[in-house]
Scaffold this active site. Structure first.
Site, mmCIF file in Angstrom:
data_model
loop_
_atom_site.group_PDB
_atom_site.id
_atom_site.type_symbol
_atom_site.label_atom_id
_atom_site.label_comp_id
_atom_site.label_asym_id
_atom_site.label_seq_id
_atom_site.Cartn_x
_atom_site.Cartn_y
_atom_site.Cartn_z
ATOM 1 N N HIS A 1 27.623 44.806 69.289
ATOM 2 C CA HIS A 1 27.028 45.924 68.543
ATOM 3 C C HIS A 1 27.154 45.732 67.024
ATOM 4 O O HIS A 1 27.399 46.685 66.279
ATOM 5 C CB HIS A 1 27.594 47.267 69.017
ATOM 6 C CG HIS A 1 29.079 47.445 68.831
ATOM 7 N ND1 HIS A 1 29.859 48.169 69.702
ATOM 8 C CD2 HIS A 1 29.924 47.024 67.854
ATOM 9 C CE1 HIS A 1 31.110 48.191 69.277
ATOM 10 N NE2 HIS A 1 31.165 47.510 68.144
ATOM 11 N N HIS B 1 33.645 53.724 64.834
ATOM 12 C CA HIS B 1 34.225 52.984 63.716
ATOM 13 C C HIS B 1 34.528 53.958 62.580
ATOM 14 O O HIS B 1 33.916 53.899 61.507
ATOM 15 C CB HIS B 1 33.269 51.893 63.249
ATOM 16 C CG HIS B 1 32.868 50.932 64.337
ATOM 17 N ND1 HIS B 1 31.974 51.248 65.325
ATOM 18 C CD2 HIS B 1 33.269 49.664 64.590
ATOM 19 C CE1 HIS B 1 31.818 50.208 66.143
ATOM 20 N NE2 HIS B 1 32.600 49.235 65.725
ATOM 21 N N HIS C 1 35.337 37.882 66.965
ATOM 22 C CA HIS C 1 35.148 38.057 65.524
ATOM 23 C C HIS C 1 36.390 38.634 64.876
ATOM 24 O O HIS C 1 37.175 39.324 65.514
ATOM 25 C CB HIS C 1 33.923 38.922 65.209
ATOM 26 C CG HIS C 1 33.974 40.367 65.644
ATOM 27 N ND1 HIS C 1 34.112 40.769 66.942
ATOM 28 C CD2 HIS C 1 33.851 41.514 64.914
ATOM 29 C CE1 HIS C 1 34.074 42.095 67.009
ATOM 30 N NE2 HIS C 1 33.922 42.575 65.786
ATOM 31 N N GLU D 1 37.592 44.342 71.094
ATOM 32 C CA GLU D 1 36.484 45.191 71.578
ATOM 33 C C GLU D 1 36.000 44.758 72.970
ATOM 34 O O GLU D 1 35.404 45.554 73.700
ATOM 35 C CB GLU D 1 35.301 45.145 70.596
ATOM 36 C CG GLU D 1 35.568 45.847 69.285
ATOM 37 C CD GLU D 1 34.361 45.850 68.355
ATOM 38 O OE1 GLU D 1 34.407 46.576 67.360
ATOM 39 O OE2 GLU D 1 33.379 45.113 68.615
HETATM 40 FE FE LIG Z 1 32.680 47.360 66.677
#
Ligand SMILES: [Fe+2]
Length: 319
Positions: free
Chosen positions: A12, A59, A196, A243
């Protein structure tokens, strides 16, 4: 009876949403990413779900460090796009499905998963970017093709839930859906990742080997994934790679054995690996057939793929 026909895993990355919103989808860097979802959009148009449950993380848009629910289920009638610092994304308000959401909340809580119930919640790129990738671009004045039940998971502040807990929650969600009397075709998304890290000395970390292994196991051997401790995600997939536990909620809601309909992986988007998978249930109402059709479309030529890979490399060096 309602039933879950398929699970969708999708990154996402916020920059994907920005590329879409700013008309950059035809630029070679972004086209490489958006073209990987064309078959998925065809599959979604054929599958025509009645409802989508989307597992994502907020977030710091709807929640802050003042309030950190581990699992928060959206039971509202609608969910406006959040202002993430540059105004809300130009996408339609997401319509919910309060009746099914409330049913899931009741069933899952009585199954001993202590969800937070959200009757008012804004949703950020964590949810709307995968919606665009799977449903395509939808004008702000338009409508998303189906109602959505958001499930926000805390993977931002320690401690996030374990992969095992996520997988078992997926099982409980499936049980809840299957005890809902209306005949609804439901899909469930797991979003976020893949590898990431956005800050610190390891910023920009991407571990394609780990990611591909994760996708392999997600498809055929999910029990191997539920045992992975947080520290392994952090070490191998970067701080934000955690995540990926959200994909295990999606996987837990599916059959033990599923059909892998489609997979796409590319690096990078911004500084993140982009992973995507569609897994179809084999049981009643499984989304296998339409998927096979969508996947039967011609693949990109080896030459095109090579050129895309070379462009990706160049962008990564720049970026
Ligand atoms: Fe995220």
């Amino acid at each position: 009876m309602a039933r879950i026909v398929a699970g969708i895993g999708s990154s996402h990355v916020p920059a994907i949403g920005a590329a879409l919103d700013n008309g950059k989808t035809e630029e070679p860097y972004w086209k490489r990413i958006f073209s990987g979802f064309e078959k998925s959009q065809a599959w979604m148009r054929e599958t025509k779900p009645d409802v989508a449950i989307i597992v994502y993380n907020d977030h710091a848009s709807a929640f802050s460090v003042e309030m950190i629910p581990t699992f928060a289920l959206g039971c509202a009638a609608e969910f406006p796009p959040a202002d993430e610092g540059w105004g809300p994304r130009p996408v339609p308000v997401v319509k919910g499905h309060p009746a099914l959401a409330s049913h899931i909340a009741q069933s899952v809580i009585l199954d001993e998963f202590d969800l937070t119930i959200c009757n008012k919640m804004e949703v950020d790129h964590g949810m709307t970017v995968p919606m665009n990738l799977l449903f395509g671009k939808v004008e702000k004045s338009g409508h998303w093709p189906c109602p959505v039940i958001p499930l926000a998971v805390n993977v931002v502040m320690y401690p996030p839930p374990t992969g095992h807990r996520c997988f078992m929650l997926g099982r409980a969600i499936r049980k809840a859906v299957e005890s809902y009397p209306e005949d609804l075709k439901v899909v469930i998304f797991g979003t976020g990742g893949l590898s990431h890290q956005i800050s610190g000395p390891r910023a920009g970390l991407i571990n394609s080997k780990w990611d591909k292994n994760f996708l392999d196991n997600l498809s055929s051997n999910p029990q191997k994934l539920v045992k992975i401790p947080h520290i392994d995600y952090m070490r191998e997939a970067g701080a934000e790679g955690i995540e990926m536990v959200m994909w295990l909620i999606m996987r837990g809601a599916l059959d033990d054995k599923v059909d892998e309909v489609y997979r796409f992986y590319t690096v990078p988007a911004s500084n993140t690996a982009v992973g995507h998978i569609i897994l179809a249930n084999r049981g009643r109402g499984g989304a296998r057939k339409s998927a096979a059709k969508a996947a039967a479309k011609p693949k990109r030529s080896a030459g095109k793929l090579k050129r895309a890979a070379a462009r990706a490399k160049v962008e990564r060096i720049r970026g």
